[in-house]
Write a protein that holds these residues in place. Sequence first.
Motif, PDB file in Angstrom:
ATOM      1  N   THR A  69      72.362 -27.062 107.570  1.00  0.00           N
ATOM      2  CA  THR A  69      73.412 -26.141 107.124  1.00  0.00           C
ATOM      3  C   THR A  69      72.770 -24.953 106.419  1.00  0.00           C
ATOM      4  O   THR A  69      71.648 -25.025 105.919  1.00  0.00           O
ATOM      5  CB  THR A  69      74.405 -26.814 106.160  1.00  0.00           C
ATOM      6  N   GLN A 133      77.527 -23.902 106.587  1.00  0.00           N
ATOM      7  CA  GLN A 133      77.785 -23.682 108.008  1.00  0.00           C
ATOM      8  C   GLN A 133      76.696 -24.400 108.790  1.00  0.00           C
ATOM      9  O   GLN A 133      75.505 -24.203 108.540  1.00  0.00           O
ATOM     10  CB  GLN A 133      77.793 -22.186 108.330  1.00  0.00           C
ATOM     11  N   VAL A 143      76.973 -23.244 114.447  1.00  0.00           N
ATOM     12  CA  VAL A 143      77.705 -24.123 115.344  1.00  0.00           C
ATOM     13  C   VAL A 143      79.131 -24.336 114.852  1.00  0.00           C
ATOM     14  O   VAL A 143      80.084 -24.267 115.633  1.00  0.00           O
ATOM     15  CB  VAL A 143      76.987 -25.482 115.476  1.00  0.00           C
ATOM     16  N   SER A 144      79.298 -24.605 113.548  1.00  0.00           N
ATOM     17  CA  SER A 144      80.633 -24.871 113.003  1.00  0.00           C
ATOM     18  C   SER A 144      80.635 -24.698 111.495  1.00  0.00           C
ATOM     19  O   SER A 144      79.578 -24.711 110.845  1.00  0.00           O
ATOM     20  CB  SER A 144      81.096 -26.293 113.362  1.00  0.00           C
ATOM     21  N   ASP A 145      81.827 -24.540 110.939  1.00  0.00           N
ATOM     22  CA  ASP A 145      82.004 -24.466 109.497  1.00  0.00           C
ATOM     23  C   ASP A 145      82.125 -25.876 108.944  1.00  0.00           C
ATOM     24  O   ASP A 145      82.845 -26.710 109.500  1.00  0.00           O
ATOM     25  CB  ASP A 145      83.255 -23.656 109.175  1.00  0.00           C
ATOM     26  N   GLN A 146      81.430 -26.154 107.838  1.00  0.00           N
ATOM     27  CA  GLN A 146      81.405 -27.497 107.267  1.00  0.00           C
ATOM     28  C   GLN A 146      82.314 -27.646 106.052  1.00  0.00           C
ATOM     29  O   GLN A 146      82.257 -28.668 105.366  1.00  0.00           O
ATOM     30  CB  GLN A 146      79.970 -27.841 106.847  1.00  0.00           C
TER      31      GLN A 146
END
Length: 305
Positions: A69, A133, A143-146
């Motif tokens: 992240t 992220q 890739v994606s929001d955490q």
Amino acid sequence: MPMDTKTYETLGLHLPLQRTKKPAPWSWTEPDGDRQYNPCSEAYPSDDVPRGDVVHIKNFSESQIFADTTRDIYIYTPHNLDKSSEPPSLAFFNDGAGYISPDGPVRAGQVFDSLIHSGEISPTVGVFVNPGQLINKEAKVIVSDQRSYEYDSITPDFLNFINEEILPLVESHLGRALHTDPARRLIGGISSGGICAFNAAWHSPESFGRVLSHCGSFTNIRGGHNFPYLVRSTDPKQIKVFLQSGEQDLNIVPGSWSIANQDMAAALEFSGYDYKFVYGEGAHSLRHGGAIFADSIRWLFSHKT
């Protein structure tokens, strides 16, 4: 004049530290129903109030707890902290850029400048951390929001991330330890960041004895709707809690944020917690929280119960 840039090498990290007065702008949507709320007067310190320093750590990606992240971190240091013999208090905020932005709805740095200068709170270091992220390191893309995974999960993972990875970095930057008294350690946030703050203190009152939750997501996202029952059915923990919500807060499939926060306040009352609940007219934003920010900080750091 360009800002100075330094490289952070402590703990084997190599992070660009930019001294800045302009953190990334707050991007949270501000509903029209909150336009009556404005930053508190303490967010506009007079010219004679000494200003603290804000350091911006960009793209922190060294976490082992939340592997792969990246996130931004801001550290507020009050003026003349190096002359203080006592360890500073700690105020940690999730969704950090929204709280520290000098043009945002809260303007935490300016408020701390005012309250520290007036002697209403002791010297306090502010730590403002954005959600992670997830990144593909090989492709160097997000890739994606955490955010929901980190904030809404009611496990101790995020607390461990703070204690084991973020605070050692902060103390290395300061060159001194933070105060260890839980009454001098606050954690706060909005929405999922609000329940994350409560969850951290719930798991470890020894780490954080003060909680500030704005429009907290005590709803059925990742189990947070269970907190009112847990508060009622568990021996009270030594934490002091400030809750804020409003009539126009979210009402969606996971639940009603207005009702959930009222349920939390009722549970805290039932179990005898030292708490305050401010319920306003507003919606799901930081505007009301910003309007009462100085008062909430005063109350939370007060030792009166």
